[in-house]
Motif scaffolding. Structure first.
Motif, PDB file in Angstrom:
ATOM      1  N   THR A  91       0.841  -1.198   0.000  1.00  0.00           N
ATOM      2  CA  THR A  91       0.000   0.000   0.000  1.00  0.00           C
ATOM      3  C   THR A  91       0.875   1.247   0.000  1.00  0.00           C
ATOM      4  O   THR A  91       1.790   1.358   0.834  1.00  0.00           O
ATOM      5  N   PRO A  92       0.641   2.203  -0.894  1.00  0.00           N
ATOM      6  CA  PRO A  92       1.383   3.476  -0.826  1.00  0.00           C
ATOM      7  C   PRO A  92       1.209   4.113   0.551  1.00  0.00           C
ATOM      8  O   PRO A  92       0.097   4.181   1.079  1.00  0.00           O
ATOM      9  N   MET A  93       2.323   4.578   1.126  1.00  0.00           N
ATOM     10  CA  MET A  93       2.276   5.079   2.494  1.00  0.00           C
ATOM     11  C   MET A  93       3.041   6.391   2.618  1.00  0.00           C
ATOM     12  O   MET A  93       4.171   6.509   2.143  1.00  0.00           O
ATOM     13  N   LEU A  94       2.407   7.377   3.244  1.00  0.00           N
ATOM     14  CA  LEU A  94       3.081   8.618   3.602  1.00  0.00           C
ATOM     15  C   LEU A  94       3.524   8.510   5.050  1.00  0.00           C
ATOM     16  O   LEU A  94       2.745   8.097   5.923  1.00  0.00           O
ATOM     17  N   ILE A  95       4.775   8.889   5.312  1.00  0.00           N
ATOM     18  CA  ILE A  95       5.346   8.792   6.649  1.00  0.00           C
ATOM     19  C   ILE A  95       5.827  10.176   7.060  1.00  0.00           C
ATOM     20  O   ILE A  95       6.680  10.761   6.388  1.00  0.00           O
ATOM     21  N   THR A  96       5.287  10.714   8.135  1.00  0.00           N
ATOM     22  CA  THR A  96       5.760  12.012   8.620  1.00  0.00           C
ATOM     23  C   THR A  96       7.054  11.815   9.402  1.00  0.00           C
ATOM     24  O   THR A  96       7.261  10.782  10.058  1.00  0.00           O
ATOM     25  N   SER A  97       7.921  12.829   9.337  1.00  0.00           N
ATOM     26  CA  SER A  97       9.202  12.766  10.036  1.00  0.00           C
ATOM     27  C   SER A  97       9.504  14.133  10.643  1.00  0.00           C
ATOM     28  O   SER A  97      10.118  14.984   9.996  1.00  0.00           O
ATOM     29  N   PRO A  98       9.097  14.359  11.879  1.00  0.00           N
ATOM     30  CA  PRO A  98       9.309  15.666  12.503  1.00  0.00           C
ATOM     31  C   PRO A  98      10.717  15.807  13.074  1.00  0.00           C
ATOM     32  O   PRO A  98      11.260  14.866  13.655  1.00  0.00           O
ATOM     33  N   GLU A  99      11.279  16.979  12.928  1.00  0.00           N
ATOM     34  CA  GLU A  99      12.543  17.292  13.579  1.00  0.00           C
ATOM     35  C   GLU A  99      12.347  17.218  15.096  1.00  0.00           C
ATOM     36  O   GLU A  99      11.293  17.544  15.617  1.00  0.00           O
ATOM     37  N   HIS A 100      13.374  16.751  15.799  1.00  0.00           N
ATOM     38  CA  HIS A 100      13.349  16.626  17.262  1.00  0.00           C
ATOM     39  C   HIS A 100      12.320  15.599  17.737  1.00  0.00           C
ATOM     40  O   HIS A 100      11.796  15.722  18.854  1.00  0.00           O
ATOM     41  N   GLU A 101      12.025  14.591  16.922  1.00  0.00           N
ATOM     42  CA  GLU A 101      11.172  13.493  17.376  1.00  0.00           C
ATOM     43  C   GLU A 101      11.781  12.910  18.654  1.00  0.00           C
ATOM     44  O   GLU A 101      12.917  12.436  18.662  1.00  0.00           O
ATOM     45  N   GLN A 102      11.030  12.957  19.751  1.00  0.00           N
ATOM     46  CA  GLN A 102      11.611  12.600  21.037  1.00  0.00           C
ATOM     47  C   GLN A 102      11.394  11.158  21.456  1.00  0.00           C
ATOM     48  O   GLN A 102      12.057  10.683  22.391  1.00  0.00           O
ATOM     49  N   PHE A 103      10.502  10.430  20.807  1.00  0.00           N
ATOM     50  CA  PHE A 103      10.217   9.057  21.217  1.00  0.00           C
ATOM     51  C   PHE A 103      10.858   8.022  20.295  1.00  0.00           C
ATOM     52  O   PHE A 103      11.454   7.055  20.766  1.00  0.00           O
ATOM     53  N   TRP A 104      10.728   8.210  18.999  1.00  0.00           N
ATOM     54  CA  TRP A 104      11.263   7.234  18.053  1.00  0.00           C
ATOM     55  C   TRP A 104      12.092   7.933  16.969  1.00  0.00           C
ATOM     56  O   TRP A 104      11.771   7.846  15.769  1.00  0.00           O
ATOM     57  N   PRO A 105      13.163   8.634  17.345  1.00  0.00           N
ATOM     58  CA  PRO A 105      13.958   9.373  16.354  1.00  0.00           C
ATOM     59  C   PRO A 105      14.557   8.443  15.299  1.00  0.00           C
ATOM     60  O   PRO A 105      15.061   7.360  15.617  1.00  0.00           O
ATOM     61  N   GLY A 106      14.472   8.877  14.046  1.00  0.00           N
ATOM     62  CA  GLY A 106      15.060   8.123  12.943  1.00  0.00           C
ATOM     63  C   GLY A 106      14.225   6.965  12.439  1.00  0.00           C
ATOM     64  O   GLY A 106      14.548   6.360  11.398  1.00  0.00           O
ATOM     65  N   GLN A 107      13.123   6.636  13.131  1.00  0.00           N
ATOM     66  CA  GLN A 107      12.369   5.446  12.739  1.00  0.00           C
ATOM     67  C   GLN A 107      11.472   5.675  11.528  1.00  0.00           C
ATOM     68  O   GLN A 107      11.108   4.717  10.843  1.00  0.00           O
ATOM     69  N   SER A 108      11.114   6.918  11.244  1.00  0.00           N
ATOM     70  CA  SER A 108      10.347   7.178  10.020  1.00  0.00           C
ATOM     71  C   SER A 108      11.159   6.766   8.801  1.00  0.00           C
ATOM     72  O   SER A 108      10.648   6.120   7.868  1.00  0.00           O
ATOM     73  N   GLU A 109      12.432   7.134   8.806  1.00  0.00           N
ATOM     74  CA  GLU A 109      13.307   6.771   7.686  1.00  0.00           C
ATOM     75  C   GLU A 109      13.550   5.261   7.648  1.00  0.00           C
ATOM     76  O   GLU A 109      13.621   4.663   6.561  1.00  0.00           O
TER      77      GLU A 109
END
Length: 410
Positions: free
Chosen positions: A346-364
């Motif tokens: 399924t095509p998926m959009l994943i947000t990646s906020p700067e300063h993610e405090q719980f799961w940093p780097g996991q969007s990528e």
């Protein structure tokens, strides 16, 4: 009057030194975009509240919520439907904050009536809001999940794109409304919301814990959604916020009836946010299978910090375990493995906020695991869109999410 410079830098410096309280304020300010809060109400309430005194925090939000319920009830009596709806919605937000504030400092005899007040305010919003609403009872594992089906007032039974929403680990229904339901309805989408296992009423009123294999939840929900009048089966999307950034990718690896999905943000390893707060020696005991040692050391540590114990109990409750090691083993199951991620088409959009405090780097990480089906959209502090789930940039989040969704449905 000359104000100190710090009053102009609250976004970067924070509203509170306590990170949890600061994040709660940021979340509520973000709800203003959807009518689920009002900035003046928030600032007036926190004006005299410091970092401590949990009971004062509870009483302030509870008092505000009750006052708004009374005002909204008066609006309803006078036939002012929209005023009543959004008064009750704001009340639901503040009553939810009051309910959360009591965790760890009170028992269920006091807490659960506050939860009931929150849900009653929400249901009055459902009754009066600017949409067509239908309450759902979704068959699931021998019980029923409560849900809501919202449609634009001009939709009739015409096929419309439909967004199914999956909540996070502890968000309220009024918060879920703000995360995407409001934006979807504005754009002509139909919306389905529900409490899943371990979430809100299913946890607090029925004691049902989370499960890691969310396809077992999303599939029966989808069966019901596709039977609703006006749902376009070819334009069906699923959205997940916070920890649902794990649940949604996991579910769509097996449930392929969705034309598009959104993970806000992406999560592949829920346990990482837990291990980040556990000292190395304790983590090693856990990794070595020394559960008794781990539990003893955790018990000692929790006695030294009431605040840490409160946070642990709040986070651990939905996993349904009675030991520290048991909770950690349960949390470890919430991992999107490469073999499961490879099933996502399924095509998926994943947000990646700067300063993610719980799961940093996991969007990528999620984008890499899911291959060419995924699009990562970055959000930055310069845009006012940093921190977990871009709490103070929900209008910008709506814009980017729904522009992408619209293009998937062309």
């Amino acid at each position: 009057m000359q104000l100190p410079h710090s009053t102009h830098s609250a976004y970067s410096k924070g509203f509170y030194s306590d990170s949890g309280r600061d994040f709660a304020v940021r979340l509520m300010l973000g709800y203003c975009n959807s009518g689920a809060a009002d900035a003046g109400e928030i600032f007036a309430t926190i004006d005299s509240l410091g970092n401590g005194h949990e009971r004062d925090w509870f009483e302030a939000w509870h008092g505000l919520g009750r006052r708004l319920v009374a005002e909204a009830d008066a609006s309803a009596t006078g036939g002012h439907r929209i005023s009543a709806a959004f008064g009750h919605l704001r009340a639901a937000t503040y009553l939810s904050e009051a309910f959360d504030a009591l965790d760890g400092i009170s028992d269920d005899a006091e807490r659960m009536p506050i939860f009931a007040e929150h849900r009653a305010a929400w249901e009055k919003f459902v009754d009066n809001g600017p949409f067509v609403a239908q309450r759902l009872s979704i068959p699931y594992d021998g019980t029923q999940l409560p849900g809501w089906f919202f449609s634009p007032t001009d939709a009739g039974d015409a096929p419309r794109p439909t967004l199914v929403m999956v909540n996070g680990s502890d968000g309220s229904v009024s918060a879920q409304w703000s995360s995407a339901a409001h934006g979807a309805l504005q754009r002509g989408y139909r919306v389905v919301m529900f409490d899943g296992p371990g979430q809100q009423s299913m946890l607090f009123e029925h004691g049902m814990p989370f499960r890691h294999d969310w396809e077992a939840v999303l599939t029966p929900v989808t069966d019901v959604v596709l039977g609703l009048a006006g749902v376009d089966a070819d334009r069906l999307a699923v959205y997940g916020i916070s920890q649902a950034g794990y649940w949604v990718p996991r579910a769509i690896a097996f449930e392929h009836r969705y034309a598009a999905a959104i993970a806000d943000p992406g999560v592949v390893d829920v346990e990482a946010s837990w291990l980040a707060n556990i000292p190395g020696p304790l983590s090693r005991r856990l990794a070595e299978g020394k559960d008794h040692d781990f539990d003893q050391m955790m018990e000692i540590g929790m006695k030294a910090s009431k605040a840490t114990k409160r946070m642990w109990d709040w986070r651990a409750r939905p996993y349904g375990q009675d030991t520290y090691s048991g909770t950690m083993k349960a949390v470890a199951q919430y991992t999107l493995t490469p073999d499961v991620a490879a099933l996502i088409r399924t095509p998926m959009l994943i947000t990646s906020p700067e300063h993610e405090q719980f799961w940093p780097g996991q969007s990528e990480q999620l984008a890499k695991l899911s291959g060419g089906t995924s699009t990562v959209v970055e959000f930055t502090a310069a845009e006012g869109a940093s921190w977990h789930c871009q709490p103070m940039a929900r209008a910008l989040t709506d814009q980017r999410m729904f522009d992408w969704l619209d293009e998937q449905f062309v």
